[in-house]
Design an enzyme around this catalytic site. Structure first.
Site, PDB file in Angstrom:
ATOM      1  CB  CYS A  86     -26.571  56.905  28.349  1.00 29.24           C
ATOM      2  SG  CYS A  86     -26.631  56.533  26.586  1.00 29.24           S
TER       3      CYS A  86
ATOM      4  CB  CYS B 152     -22.880  54.372  25.245  1.00 32.12           C
ATOM      5  SG  CYS B 152     -22.840  55.982  26.037  1.00 32.12           S
TER       6      CYS B 152
ATOM      7  CB  CYS C  78     -27.003  55.105  23.596  1.00 33.26           C
ATOM      8  SG  CYS C  78     -25.537  56.131  23.295  1.00 33.26           S
TER       9      CYS C  78
ATOM     10  CE  LYS D  88     -25.447  62.579  23.492  1.00 27.61           C
ATOM     11  NZ  LYS D  88     -25.286  61.562  24.543  1.00 27.61           N
TER      12      LYS D  88
ATOM     13  CD  GLU E 206     -35.441  64.295  19.198  1.00 29.15           C
ATOM     14  OE1 GLU E 206     -35.919  64.049  20.315  1.00 29.15           O
ATOM     15  OE2 GLU E 206     -35.083  63.410  18.413  1.00 29.15           O
TER      16      GLU E 206
ATOM     17  CE  LYS F 164     -23.366  65.644  25.099  1.00 27.68           C
ATOM     18  NZ  LYS F 164     -23.457  64.316  25.608  1.00 27.68           N
TER      19      LYS F 164
ATOM     20  CB  SER G  81     -15.277  65.938  25.969  1.00 30.82           C
ATOM     21  OG  SER G  81     -15.857  65.317  24.828  1.00 30.82           O
TER      22      SER G  81
HETATM   23  C1  PBG Z   1     -23.471  59.247  26.749  1.00 26.41           C
HETATM   24  C2  PBG Z   1     -22.952  60.648  26.726  1.00 26.41           C
HETATM   25  C3  PBG Z   1     -22.015  61.221  25.854  1.00 26.41           C
HETATM   26  C4  PBG Z   1     -21.785  62.508  26.320  1.00 26.41           C
HETATM   27  C5  PBG Z   1     -22.597  62.697  27.429  1.00 26.41           C
HETATM   28  N1  PBG Z   1     -23.333  61.541  27.651  1.00 26.41           N
HETATM   29  C6  PBG Z   1     -21.280  60.663  24.711  1.00 26.41           C
HETATM   30  C7  PBG Z   1     -21.968  60.203  23.510  1.00 26.41           C
HETATM   31  O1  PBG Z   1     -23.155  60.394  23.310  1.00 26.41           O
HETATM   32  O2  PBG Z   1     -21.274  59.557  22.720  1.00 26.41           O
HETATM   33  C8  PBG Z   1     -20.805  63.480  25.722  1.00 26.41           C
HETATM   34  C9  PBG Z   1     -20.210  64.448  26.692  1.00 26.41           C
HETATM   35  C10 PBG Z   1     -18.984  65.151  26.227  1.00 26.41           C
HETATM   36  O3  PBG Z   1     -18.501  65.001  25.083  1.00 26.41           O
HETATM   37  O4  PBG Z   1     -18.454  65.899  27.040  1.00 26.41           O
HETATM   38  N2  PBG Z   1     -24.449  59.006  25.797  1.00 26.41           N
HETATM   39 ZN    ZN Z   2     -24.835  56.825  25.383  1.00 23.67          ZN
END
Ligand code: PBG
Ligand code: ZN
Length: 324
Positions: free
Chosen positions: A117, A119, A127, A192, A230, A245, A271
């Site tokens: 990704c 970001c 992203c 996601k 998706e 997720k 997280s």
């Molecule tokens: C990057 C990404 C993210 C997470 C995994 N890959 C953050 C987002 O999409 O903002 C989140 C993982 C987590 O919160 O533990 N795109």
């Molecule tokens: Zn990202």
């Protein structure tokens, strides 16, 4: 004659005999944040127990992984320099590329999964590429593919695109194959959701969007049926594994995906889910071990085959204790 369900609960032996789901160390994947620089081990404040490591300090964390028996790690990178197009994401000697080389050289048996990704690498924190305040879809795909090929070149075992651009799985598959990486599987972040549960991660990975939010590409949290579309799209495009997720607030989606699709199903215990448990445990409001094991079991019961979790090393430790 009476049915008495309690007959099967009389002792731990009896309960163990009829237990339907078990969490195993082999189910778990452990995320690691790799930061560019030297001699760095930075604790992430909102995620007690989790640190950012520079490649030269990864040994400490990787020794723990090896010791735990966890089979794989998921790598995220924090580069020194960010720009509009996320150049560091696909640089031959970028921070994650170097981390992959280091791990595959020193811990060849540990599976290295790489998050794909932009970001963490873009100055705007989105992203994908930006024009006129919009996140561009098709223009982003070549960069994601370039990043994937560059990480496969470095030795990554599994490519995990998390950007949520349409068509990225097919595009990445084609470019991986074109570069000769026919055998590198894609673990697609298929469903996601645009979730508030990612905020501790964004502190850890320095990847919060500079303007707006991610709702034009990540899914609306209200949509369970769309999640099936998706996932279907990613399967058609060639995904080898599919993911839902976050995990705990989306177990209905995990369940439905597990009934409907036959691919290995991953769920990401993100997280914010980790932070909630750690914060309450630190206050003494809950029993951390029991809560974590209950959460892990719930993900398995919903049908997850693989769980990505910041608790992985603790869970592995607890599972060993329970055997001894
Ligand atoms: C990057 C990404 C993210 C997470 C995994 N890959 C953050 C987002 O999409 O903002 C989140 C993982 C987590 O919160 O533990 N795109
Ligand atoms: Zn990202």
């Amino acid at each position: 004659m009476k049915n008495r369900l309690r007959r099967l609960r009389v002792s731990e032996q009896m309960r163990s005999l009829v237990r339907e789901n078990r969490v195993q160390t082999e189910d778990l994947i452990y995320p690691i944040f790799v930061i560019e620089g030297e001699n760095i081990k930075n604790p992430v404040e909102s995620m007690p127990g989790i640190c950012q490591y520079s490649v030269d300090r990864l040994e400490e964390e990787m020794d723990r992984v090896k010791e735990s028996g966890v089979l794989g790690v998921l790598l995220f990178g924090i580069p020194k320099h960010k720009d509009e197009v996320g150049s560091e994401a696909y640089r031959e000697h970028g921070v994650v590329q170097e981390a992959v080389r280091y791990i595959k050289k020193n811990y060849p048996d540990i599976l290295v999964i790489v998050d794909v990704c932009l970001c963490e690498y873009t100055s705007h924190g989105h992203c994908g590429l930006i024009a006129d305040g919009k996140i561009l879809n098709d223009e982003t795909l070549p960069l994601l593919a370039k990043m994937s090929v560059s990480l496969a070149d470095a030795g990554a075992d599994i490519i995990a695109p998390s950007d949520m651009m349409d068509g990225r799985v097919g595009f990445i598959r084609e470019k991986l194959d074109g570069a000769g990486f026919f055998d590198i599987p894609i673990m697609a972040y298929s469903a996601k959701f645009a979730s508030a549960y990612y905020s501790p991660f964004r502190d850890a990975a320095h990847s919060a969007p500079g303007f707006g939010d991610r709702k034009t590409y990540q899914m609306d949290c209200a949509n369970g049926r769309e999640a099936m579309r998706e996932i279907e799209a990613d399967i058609w495009e060639g995904a080898d594994m599919i993911m839902v997720k976050p995990a705990l607030a989306y177990l209905d989606v995990v369940k439905e995906a597990s009934l409907r699709f036959k691919l290995p199903l991953v769920t990401y215990n993100v997280s914010g889910e980790y932070a909630l448990v750690k914060a309450a445990a630190e206050k003494g409001f809950i029993d951390e071990k029991r809560i974590v094991m209950e959460n892990m079991t719930a993900m398995k019961r919903a049908g997850a085959n693989i769980i990505i979790t910041y608790h992985a090393l603790d869970v592995a430790e607890w599972l060993k204790e329970s055997l001894s």
